[in-house]
Design an enzyme around this catalytic site. Structure first.
Site, PDB file in Angstrom:
ATOM      1  N   ARG A 160       0.814  -1.213   0.000  1.00  0.00           N
ATOM      2  CA  ARG A 160       0.000   0.000   0.000  1.00  0.00           C
ATOM      3  C   ARG A 160       0.850   1.266   0.000  1.00  0.00           C
ATOM      4  O   ARG A 160       0.391   2.327  -0.383  1.00  0.00           O
ATOM      5  CB  ARG A 160      -0.860   0.047   1.274  1.00  0.00           C
TER       6      ARG A 160
ATOM      7  N   ARG B  86       8.973   6.515  -3.767  1.00  0.00           N
ATOM      8  CA  ARG B  86       9.141   7.449  -4.884  1.00  0.00           C
ATOM      9  C   ARG B  86      10.553   7.987  -4.947  1.00  0.00           C
ATOM     10  O   ARG B  86      11.108   8.362  -3.921  1.00  0.00           O
ATOM     11  CB  ARG B  86       8.221   8.659  -4.711  1.00  0.00           C
TER      12      ARG B  86
ATOM     13  N   ARG C 281      -7.407  -6.514  14.307  1.00  0.00           N
ATOM     14  CA  ARG C 281      -6.726  -5.596  15.207  1.00  0.00           C
ATOM     15  C   ARG C 281      -7.730  -4.536  15.605  1.00  0.00           C
ATOM     16  O   ARG C 281      -8.607  -4.139  14.823  1.00  0.00           O
ATOM     17  CB  ARG C 281      -5.531  -4.924  14.512  1.00  0.00           C
TER      18      ARG C 281
ATOM     19  N   ARG D 261       0.999   6.093  16.550  1.00  0.00           N
ATOM     20  CA  ARG D 261       1.076   7.441  15.985  1.00  0.00           C
ATOM     21  C   ARG D 261       0.283   8.426  16.834  1.00  0.00           C
ATOM     22  O   ARG D 261      -0.528   8.022  17.672  1.00  0.00           O
ATOM     23  CB  ARG D 261       0.597   7.461  14.537  1.00  0.00           C
TER      24      ARG D 261
ATOM     25  N   GLU E 286      -2.617   6.615  19.350  1.00  0.00           N
ATOM     26  CA  GLU E 286      -3.247   5.361  18.923  1.00  0.00           C
ATOM     27  C   GLU E 286      -2.468   4.157  19.432  1.00  0.00           C
ATOM     28  O   GLU E 286      -1.267   4.039  19.175  1.00  0.00           O
ATOM     29  CB  GLU E 286      -3.297   5.288  17.399  1.00  0.00           C
TER      30      GLU E 286
ATOM     31  N   TYR F 289      -9.129  -5.071   3.978  1.00  0.00           N
ATOM     32  CA  TYR F 289      -8.601  -3.785   4.392  1.00  0.00           C
ATOM     33  C   TYR F 289      -8.880  -2.770   3.279  1.00  0.00           C
ATOM     34  O   TYR F 289      -8.018  -2.445   2.488  1.00  0.00           O
ATOM     35  CB  TYR F 289      -7.105  -4.002   4.606  1.00  0.00           C
TER      36      TYR F 289
ATOM     37  N   ASP G  78      -9.901   0.782   1.384  1.00  0.00           N
ATOM     38  CA  ASP G  78      -9.951   2.239   1.483  1.00  0.00           C
ATOM     39  C   ASP G  78     -11.418   2.663   1.303  1.00  0.00           C
ATOM     40  O   ASP G  78     -12.226   1.922   0.751  1.00  0.00           O
ATOM     41  CB  ASP G  78      -9.095   2.868   0.394  1.00  0.00           C
TER      42      ASP G  78
HETATM   43  N1  UDP Z   1       4.037   1.322   7.744  1.00  0.00           N
HETATM   44  C1  UDP Z   1       5.274   1.367   8.364  1.00  0.00           C
HETATM   45  N2  UDP Z   1       5.756   2.549   8.820  1.00  0.00           N
HETATM   46  C2  UDP Z   1       5.066   3.700   8.715  1.00  0.00           C
HETATM   47  C3  UDP Z   1       3.794   3.655   8.069  1.00  0.00           C
HETATM   48  C4  UDP Z   1       3.303   2.466   7.612  1.00  0.00           C
HETATM   49  O1  UDP Z   1       5.930   0.347   8.504  1.00  0.00           O
HETATM   50  O2  UDP Z   1       5.558   4.748   9.167  1.00  0.00           O
HETATM   51  C5  UDP Z   1       3.532   0.018   7.260  1.00  0.00           C
HETATM   52  C6  UDP Z   1       2.724  -0.728   8.314  1.00  0.00           C
HETATM   53  O3  UDP Z   1       2.991  -2.100   8.183  1.00  0.00           O
HETATM   54  C7  UDP Z   1       1.309  -0.417   7.924  1.00  0.00           C
HETATM   55  C8  UDP Z   1       1.407  -0.395   6.406  1.00  0.00           C
HETATM   56  O4  UDP Z   1       2.674   0.184   6.156  1.00  0.00           O
HETATM   57  O5  UDP Z   1       0.433  -1.423   8.354  1.00  0.00           O
HETATM   58  C9  UDP Z   1       0.301   0.378   5.732  1.00  0.00           C
HETATM   59  O6  UDP Z   1       0.288   1.686   6.243  1.00  0.00           O
HETATM   60  P1  UDP Z   1      -0.912   2.672   6.053  1.00  0.00           P
HETATM   61  O7  UDP Z   1      -0.432   4.014   6.385  1.00  0.00           O
HETATM   62  O8  UDP Z   1      -1.506   2.421   4.727  1.00  0.00           O
HETATM   63  O9  UDP Z   1      -1.893   2.179   7.198  1.00  0.00           O
HETATM   64  P2  UDP Z   1      -3.246   2.867   7.707  1.00  0.00           P
HETATM   65  O10 UDP Z   1      -2.995   4.339   7.837  1.00  0.00           O
HETATM   66  O11 UDP Z   1      -4.283   2.520   6.698  1.00  0.00           O
HETATM   67  O12 UDP Z   1      -3.450   2.225   9.013  1.00  0.00           O
END
Ligand code: UDP
Length: 374
Positions: free
Chosen positions: A170, A174, A247, A278, A298, A345, A347
């Site tokens: 996901r 870049r 989860r 976060r 969170e 999962y 969007d």
């Molecule tokens: N992820 C990570 N570090 C970060 C952000 C995301 O390792 O700083 C990984 C983590 O495994 C997460 C996945 O990337 O489950 C997808 O992140 P996303 O931000 O899409 O998750 P969401 O915000 O949908 O919970």
């Protein structure tokens, strides 16, 4: 007599309800919670729209979905650019030239690619078969160690080598200086919050809150021709084949007497020691200028009965169990849809797309939802 009983006033249920109502059907929406909007629900605190079940940032490439949702809200220009905090070192997300520069001091895309290639080669990965290998092959070992390993372990409660590679796919990588987290044509936050958007989406539709499907089923005075169920499938079957894993997220929300706590809507704490994944500073989703601020930490934990399920854990064991539930469901004559019933999962835009497609089909129409508008 209703044409549709819709169980769940979240995104799938509300969009489905709107769509079939617009096609002339009579609908009852129920939800056992005391509010509409499912996990998109926002609540105003100190004049700030607080995303009560975690941040929801709308983004899509689907033109029809974008036009549909814009009937119910004005979307602002918010662009998601989270920051990662690894023990006080700040990195740009998603992984891009700013991240590579901060990590290795590299300046050009070629230098960055060479670093990643070198690290992938040393790790000896050819065909990634788990999240750890997938991450190292995308961004190298250093970024994996500092920005992925700890965060993912906290979020999923499992080590990266026990998780499917799909989770990390996901995340964009870049070789440009673009900090926009999503590769989407359209993005934004509904001005006024998601709850207002849902009020408009459901306007003129009968909604009963604090109402469980069980109670409605037991009520012989209510009749409806079709049921749309958006809850968890294992729960629907009383967990008779066993529990699917999810989860769940616990939020510690505080009002702070400062206009600016962290300078960004989303900061990820990517080390393993910090107990939360976060911190969200809600006002920055809408460029708020209030005197106070509201933040949410969170904490991600394993779901148990009675908790709100958030993320499906799509590993092989759960996916196989889900398929067994699904084959029961396929014989039911009920429409199952959304993140929980599909155990995916999703969007938000995908959920809307699925609901629109299913609703226009189910209403016996091949009318496109927006035709009336044109
Ligand atoms: N992820 C990570 N570090 C970060 C952000 C995301 O390792 O700083 C990984 C983590 O495994 C997460 C996945 O990337 O489950 C997808 O992140 P996303 O931000 O899409 O998750 P969401 O915000 O949908 O919970």
């Amino acid at each position: 007599m209703y044409d549709f009983l819709i169980v769940g006033a979240g995104l799938y249920g509300a969009v489905f309800a709107r769509c079939v109502t617009d096609l002339g059907k009579k609908v009852l929406v129920i939800d056992r919670r005391d509010h509409i909007g499912g996990n998109c629900y926002t609540e105003r605190i100190e004049g700030i729209n607080v995303h009560k079940y975690g941040p929801h940032i709308f983004h899509t490439n689907d033109e029809e979905v974008w036009r549909f949702i814009n009937r119910f809200a004005v979307f602002n220009r918010y662009t998601n650019s989270p920051v990662a905090n690894y023990k006080g070192e700040l990195y740009s997300l998603p992984f891009n030239m700013y991240t590579f520069n901060r990590m290795w001091g590299v300046v050009t895309p070629d230098e960055a690619r060479a670093r990643i290639e070198e690290q992938r080669f040393s790790a000896g990965i050819t065909e990634p078969s788990d999240l750890e290998q997938q991450a190292i092959s995308l961004v190298g070992t250093d970024i994996y160690e500092k920005l992925i390993k700890g965060y993912t372990r906290k979020q999923w409660g499992r080590p990266c080598n026990e998780l499917p590679p799909s989770i990390i796919k996901r995340l964009p990588v870049r070789f440009t200086f673009d900090n926009n987290y999503f590769n989407a044509l359209y993005q934004g936050i509904p001005v006024g919050g998601y709850t207002e958007l849902f009020e408009k989406l459901l306007s003129g539709i009968e909604v009963r809150l604090g109402t469980d499907y069980k109670d409605v089923r037991a009520n012989e005075d209510l009749s409806y021709s079709k049921v749309v169920y958006t809850g968890a499938l294992d729960e629907f079957y009383g967990y008779s084949l066993g529990h699917l894993q999810y989860r769940t997220v616990r939020f510690e929300t505080e009002v702070l007497d400062t206009p600016n706590f962290q300078g960004n809507a989303v900061i990820n704490y990517t080390d393993e020691q910090t107990p939360y994944t976060r911190i969200i500073e809600h006002k920055f989703f809408e460029f708020g200028t209030q005197e106070k601020t509201v933040i949410s930490k969170e904490y991600s934990t394993e779901w148990k009965e009675g908790d709100e399920p958030f993320y499906p854990v799509n590993d092989d064991r759960n996916n196989a169990l889900y398929e067994r539930y699904r084959s029961l469901a396929d014989k039911e004559g009920i429409i199952f849809g959304g993140r929980l019933a599909d155990y995916k999962y999703y969007d938000m835009d995908v959920t809307i797309r699925n609901a629109l497609d299913k609703a226009s089909y189910a209403a016996g129409e091949d009318l496109k939802w927006n035709r009336a508008e044109k």
